[in-house]
Design a protein around this motif. Structure first.
Motif, PDB file in Angstrom:
ATOM      1  N   GLY A 330      12.431  13.946  -8.933  1.00  0.00           N
ATOM      2  CA  GLY A 330      11.390  13.632  -7.959  1.00  0.00           C
ATOM      3  C   GLY A 330      10.417  12.576  -8.417  1.00  0.00           C
ATOM      4  O   GLY A 330       9.878  11.823  -7.597  1.00  0.00           O
ATOM      5  N   VAL A 331      10.166  12.485  -9.727  1.00  0.00           N
ATOM      6  CA  VAL A 331       9.201  11.517 -10.244  1.00  0.00           C
ATOM      7  C   VAL A 331       9.602  10.080  -9.916  1.00  0.00           C
ATOM      8  O   VAL A 331       8.747   9.184  -9.865  1.00  0.00           O
ATOM      9  N   TRP A 332      10.898   9.860  -9.646  1.00  0.00           N
ATOM     10  CA  TRP A 332      11.378   8.512  -9.327  1.00  0.00           C
ATOM     11  C   TRP A 332      11.231   8.169  -7.847  1.00  0.00           C
ATOM     12  O   TRP A 332      11.650   7.096  -7.417  1.00  0.00           O
ATOM     13  N   GLY A 333      10.644   9.075  -7.071  1.00  0.00           N
ATOM     14  CA  GLY A 333      10.432   8.783  -5.659  1.00  0.00           C
ATOM     15  C   GLY A 333      11.703   8.824  -4.853  1.00  0.00           C
ATOM     16  O   GLY A 333      11.908   7.986  -3.963  1.00  0.00           O
ATOM     17  N   ILE A 334      12.578   9.810  -5.154  1.00  0.00           N
ATOM     18  CA  ILE A 334      13.800  10.003  -4.386  1.00  0.00           C
ATOM     19  C   ILE A 334      13.878  11.463  -3.949  1.00  0.00           C
ATOM     20  O   ILE A 334      13.384  12.353  -4.647  1.00  0.00           O
ATOM     21  N   PRO A 335      14.468  11.733  -2.786  1.00  0.00           N
ATOM     22  CA  PRO A 335      14.595  13.119  -2.336  1.00  0.00           C
ATOM     23  C   PRO A 335      15.483  13.933  -3.283  1.00  0.00           C
ATOM     24  O   PRO A 335      16.398  13.397  -3.902  1.00  0.00           O
ATOM     25  N   VAL A 336      15.181  15.236  -3.359  1.00  0.00           N
ATOM     26  CA  VAL A 336      15.863  16.119  -4.288  1.00  0.00           C
ATOM     27  C   VAL A 336      16.495  17.274  -3.505  1.00  0.00           C
ATOM     28  O   VAL A 336      15.802  17.979  -2.763  1.00  0.00           O
ATOM     29  N   ILE A 337      17.787  17.468  -3.686  1.00  0.00           N
ATOM     30  CA  ILE A 337      18.521  18.555  -3.037  1.00  0.00           C
ATOM     31  C   ILE A 337      18.859  19.602  -4.097  1.00  0.00           C
ATOM     32  O   ILE A 337      19.207  19.260  -5.229  1.00  0.00           O
ATOM     33  N   PHE A 338      18.784  20.887  -3.735  1.00  0.00           N
ATOM     34  CA  PHE A 338      19.111  21.947  -4.696  1.00  0.00           C
ATOM     35  C   PHE A 338      19.514  23.219  -3.964  1.00  0.00           C
ATOM     36  O   PHE A 338      19.306  23.361  -2.754  1.00  0.00           O
ATOM     37  N   GLY A 339      20.101  24.147  -4.724  1.00  0.00           N
ATOM     38  CA  GLY A 339      20.618  25.388  -4.175  1.00  0.00           C
ATOM     39  C   GLY A 339      19.555  26.441  -3.932  1.00  0.00           C
ATOM     40  O   GLY A 339      18.364  26.225  -4.195  1.00  0.00           O
ATOM     41  N   PRO A 340      19.962  27.621  -3.434  1.00  0.00           N
ATOM     42  CA  PRO A 340      19.010  28.626  -2.941  1.00  0.00           C
ATOM     43  C   PRO A 340      18.235  29.393  -3.999  1.00  0.00           C
ATOM     44  O   PRO A 340      17.198  29.973  -3.690  1.00  0.00           O
ATOM     45  N   ASN A 341      18.718  29.436  -5.239  1.00  0.00           N
ATOM     46  CA  ASN A 341      17.983  30.191  -6.260  1.00  0.00           C
ATOM     47  C   ASN A 341      16.871  29.312  -6.820  1.00  0.00           C
ATOM     48  O   ASN A 341      16.964  28.762  -7.914  1.00  0.00           O
ATOM     49  N   ASN A 342      15.813  29.170  -6.040  1.00  0.00           N
ATOM     50  CA  ASN A 342      14.694  28.294  -6.417  1.00  0.00           C
ATOM     51  C   ASN A 342      13.338  28.951  -6.189  1.00  0.00           C
ATOM     52  O   ASN A 342      12.315  28.333  -6.433  1.00  0.00           O
ATOM     53  N   LYS A 343      13.332  30.216  -5.748  1.00  0.00           N
ATOM     54  CA  LYS A 343      12.079  30.858  -5.336  1.00  0.00           C
ATOM     55  C   LYS A 343      11.107  31.058  -6.493  1.00  0.00           C
ATOM     56  O   LYS A 343       9.894  31.089  -6.304  1.00  0.00           O
ATOM     57  N   ARG A 344      11.629  31.197  -7.730  1.00  0.00           N
ATOM     58  CA  ARG A 344      10.753  31.422  -8.890  1.00  0.00           C
ATOM     59  C   ARG A 344      10.232  30.115  -9.484  1.00  0.00           C
ATOM     60  O   ARG A 344       9.541  30.140 -10.496  1.00  0.00           O
ATOM     61  N   PHE A 345      10.575  28.990  -8.864  1.00  0.00           N
ATOM     62  CA  PHE A 345      10.237  27.691  -9.435  1.00  0.00           C
ATOM     63  C   PHE A 345       9.193  27.015  -8.553  1.00  0.00           C
ATOM     64  O   PHE A 345       9.507  26.491  -7.476  1.00  0.00           O
ATOM     65  N   ALA A 346       7.947  27.035  -9.035  1.00  0.00           N
ATOM     66  CA  ALA A 346       6.837  26.528  -8.231  1.00  0.00           C
ATOM     67  C   ALA A 346       7.022  25.063  -7.861  1.00  0.00           C
ATOM     68  O   ALA A 346       6.645  24.637  -6.762  1.00  0.00           O
ATOM     69  N   GLU A 347       7.594  24.283  -8.776  1.00  0.00           N
ATOM     70  CA  GLU A 347       7.770  22.858  -8.492  1.00  0.00           C
ATOM     71  C   GLU A 347       8.769  22.640  -7.359  1.00  0.00           C
ATOM     72  O   GLU A 347       8.605  21.739  -6.526  1.00  0.00           O
ATOM     73  N   ALA A 348       9.818  23.480  -7.303  1.00  0.00           N
ATOM     74  CA  ALA A 348      10.781  23.372  -6.205  1.00  0.00           C
ATOM     75  C   ALA A 348      10.143  23.772  -4.886  1.00  0.00           C
ATOM     76  O   ALA A 348      10.352  23.122  -3.848  1.00  0.00           O
ATOM     77  N   GLN A 349       9.346  24.830  -4.923  1.00  0.00           N
ATOM     78  CA  GLN A 349       8.643  25.255  -3.712  1.00  0.00           C
ATOM     79  C   GLN A 349       7.683  24.163  -3.230  1.00  0.00           C
ATOM     80  O   GLN A 349       7.533  23.942  -2.027  1.00  0.00           O
ATOM     81  N   GLY A 350       7.060  23.472  -4.183  1.00  0.00           N
ATOM     82  CA  GLY A 350       6.172  22.375  -3.823  1.00  0.00           C
ATOM     83  C   GLY A 350       6.921  21.221  -3.185  1.00  0.00           C
ATOM     84  O   GLY A 350       6.445  20.619  -2.208  1.00  0.00           O
ATOM     85  N   LEU A 351       8.102  20.910  -3.717  1.00  0.00           N
ATOM     86  CA  LEU A 351       8.914  19.835  -3.140  1.00  0.00           C
ATOM     87  C   LEU A 351       9.377  20.187  -1.733  1.00  0.00           C
ATOM     88  O   LEU A 351       9.396  19.332  -0.848  1.00  0.00           O
ATOM     89  N   LEU A 352       9.730  21.453  -1.530  1.00  0.00           N
ATOM     90  CA  LEU A 352      10.129  21.880  -0.191  1.00  0.00           C
ATOM     91  C   LEU A 352       8.960  21.749   0.783  1.00  0.00           C
ATOM     92  O   LEU A 352       9.119  21.269   1.910  1.00  0.00           O
ATOM     93  N   LYS A 353       7.793  22.163   0.333  1.00  0.00           N
ATOM     94  CA  LYS A 353       6.616  22.147   1.200  1.00  0.00           C
ATOM     95  C   LYS A 353       6.218  20.735   1.608  1.00  0.00           C
ATOM     96  O   LYS A 353       5.820  20.489   2.763  1.00  0.00           O
ATOM     97  N   CYS A 354       6.325  19.799   0.669  1.00  0.00           N
ATOM     98  CA  CYS A 354       5.924  18.418   0.979  1.00  0.00           C
ATOM     99  C   CYS A 354       7.046  17.619   1.633  1.00  0.00           C
ATOM    100  O   CYS A 354       6.872  16.446   1.946  1.00  0.00           O
ATOM    101  N   LYS A 355       8.209  18.263   1.789  1.00  0.00           N
ATOM    102  CA  LYS A 355       9.382  17.649   2.422  1.00  0.00           C
ATOM    103  C   LYS A 355      10.005  16.546   1.567  1.00  0.00           C
ATOM    104  O   LYS A 355      10.638  15.627   2.093  1.00  0.00           O
ATOM    105  N   GLY A 356       9.805  16.673   0.253  1.00  0.00           N
ATOM    106  CA  GLY A 356      10.497  15.773  -0.669  1.00  0.00           C
ATOM    107  C   GLY A 356      11.717  16.425  -1.280  1.00  0.00           C
ATOM    108  O   GLY A 356      12.506  15.777  -1.969  1.00  0.00           O
TER     109      GLY A 356
END
Length: 408
Positions: A330-356
């Protein structure tokens, strides 16, 4: 009860080490720690002790160690690990004066360790709560900090049966937590010495970006590409989802940096890529790479620099124990795709929330998001921009921790 459990754990590790090489390394490393300390310790120096469970926690502590190294030459740094996956990779880390395993958390080991090292302060990264070490540190009046820690209501501290163990939390001078929820949860236990500073990993990925390498072979591979997709730290379940999609999307070039680079896994990837022009990073030339459709990164240490060459990234692990480092992409300014086991990862939740960032549950989800990113350039650009701004907006935790611990 805790001490009985620790001794039983130690016995279990010894027995398991007879059959497992990774566990054997940990068992040997714990027993060699005192020898390493005895050989390398400067008895006249003042040591700051950092403890990280594994490689991910090390990366969270690294910005702090490097700032202290640069601004406080009067201190030396001791770095300990719990896991072989951290120690074996970073045992030669030049940012610390001594690197070793942490001996098993028994009362005698804790007393001996701290009597030998005599640290002037200690930093425990994220989830490290070793009962005996922390109590001896408190007894010796050593300032002790929990860095980038994060708390959830399902943790043992907040259960009726964990209230006795929760006493270990009173050993910390200050908690530098990632979010407000953690602060509120600690308050329910009467713990008020808490500062919300965020996660030092955001600072670390920005450091990595600034120090990123130019990779001529990768540049040759992407030179004439319309679009580049980079999958980092992928596992077989990830690869079985994203590789088939590109059978019909030949205008995309693929960079695959698997989490495991054993020959058996690389062969599995090659089987999925049959019919494509594939090259391996360590076995090709820039000329050959320029003609290839897929580049497999069969070595470590390059992924954080490789994401810069992609328009879309995928971070693996989300169909297993948990996703890997989404911030490096994400730091490179590109969208990030990932699988469903991400609920414990605050940074992933943040990326989902900001739509990145985008969560997928299978091949259909992956195809849907890729089709939109491929066909809608404004969506691709806005998603990437959101990811980059999210990472940048949450930097600064390192400075806050240093200030709060009196080292700024």
């Amino acid at each position: 009860m805790y001490n009985i459990a620790i001794y039983l754990y130690g016995l279990g590790v010894f027995i398991y080490s007879l059959f497992n090489e990774k566990v054997r390394k940990m068992w040997r490393g714990e027993h060699e720690a005192f020898r390493i300390i005895r050989e390398r310790l400067d008895p006249t120096a003042k040591y700051i002790w950092f403890h990280a469970a594994s490689l991910g926690e090390f990366e969270q502590g690294r910005p702090l160690m490097e700032r202290i190294r640069a601004t406080h030459p009067e201190y030396k740094i001791l770095l300990t690990f719990f896991s072989p996956s951290g120690y074996e990779v970073r045992k030669d880390y030049k940012g610390a004066d001594i690197v070793c395993y942490l001996p098993l958390d028994t009362v005698s080991n804790a007393r001996r360790f701290l009597r030998t090292v005599r640290p002037v302060m200690a930093f425990f990264i994220k989830y490290e709560f070793w009962y005996n070490y922390l109590h001896v540190l408190k007894h010796r009046c050593v300032p002790t900090y929990s860095v980038s820690s994060i708390f959830r209501k399902d943790q043992v501290f907040f259960k009726w049966y964990g209230r006795n163990y929760a006493k270990v939390l009173s050993c910390f001078t200050t908690f530098f937590v990632q979010n407000e929820e953690s602060k509120l949860l600690l308050a329910t236990l009467g713990i008020k010495n808490v500062e919300v500073v965020g996660d030092t990993r955001f600072d670390r990925v920005l450091q990595i970006k600034e120090a990123s390498k130019q990779l001529p072979l990768v540049e040759a591979f992407v030179k004439d590409a319309d679009h580049v997709f980079c999958a980092g730290s992928s596992w077989q379940p990830d690869e079985e989802i994203f590789i088939p999609y590109f059978d019909k999307q030949r205008d995309w070039k693929l960079i695959i940096a698997p989490h495991v680079i054993a020959e058996e896994h690389l062969e599995q990837i090659m089987q999925l890529l049959k019919g494509r022009r594939v090259v391996r990073y360590t076995k090709t030339t820039p000329e050959e790479a320029a003609k290839a459709e897929v580049l497999i990164i069969d070595c470590f240490g390059l992924l954080s620099s490789i994401y810069r060459y992609a328009q879309v990234s995928y971070v693996g692990g989300g169909f297993g124990v948990g996703i890997h480092n989404t911030l490096e992409a994400g730091v490179w300014g590109i969208p990030v795709i990932f699988g469903p086991n991400n609920k414990r990862f605050a940074e992933a939740q943040g990326l989902l929330k900001c739509k990145g960032g985008f969560e997928i549950k299978g091949a259909d989800d992956f195809a849907g998001i890729m089709n939109r990113l491929s066909s809608d350039d404004s969506f691709l650009q806005s998603s990437g921009k959101a990811a980059g701004e999210f990472v940048k907006s949450l930097s600064g935790a390192t400075e806050k921790v240093l200030k709060g611990s009196g080292l700024a």
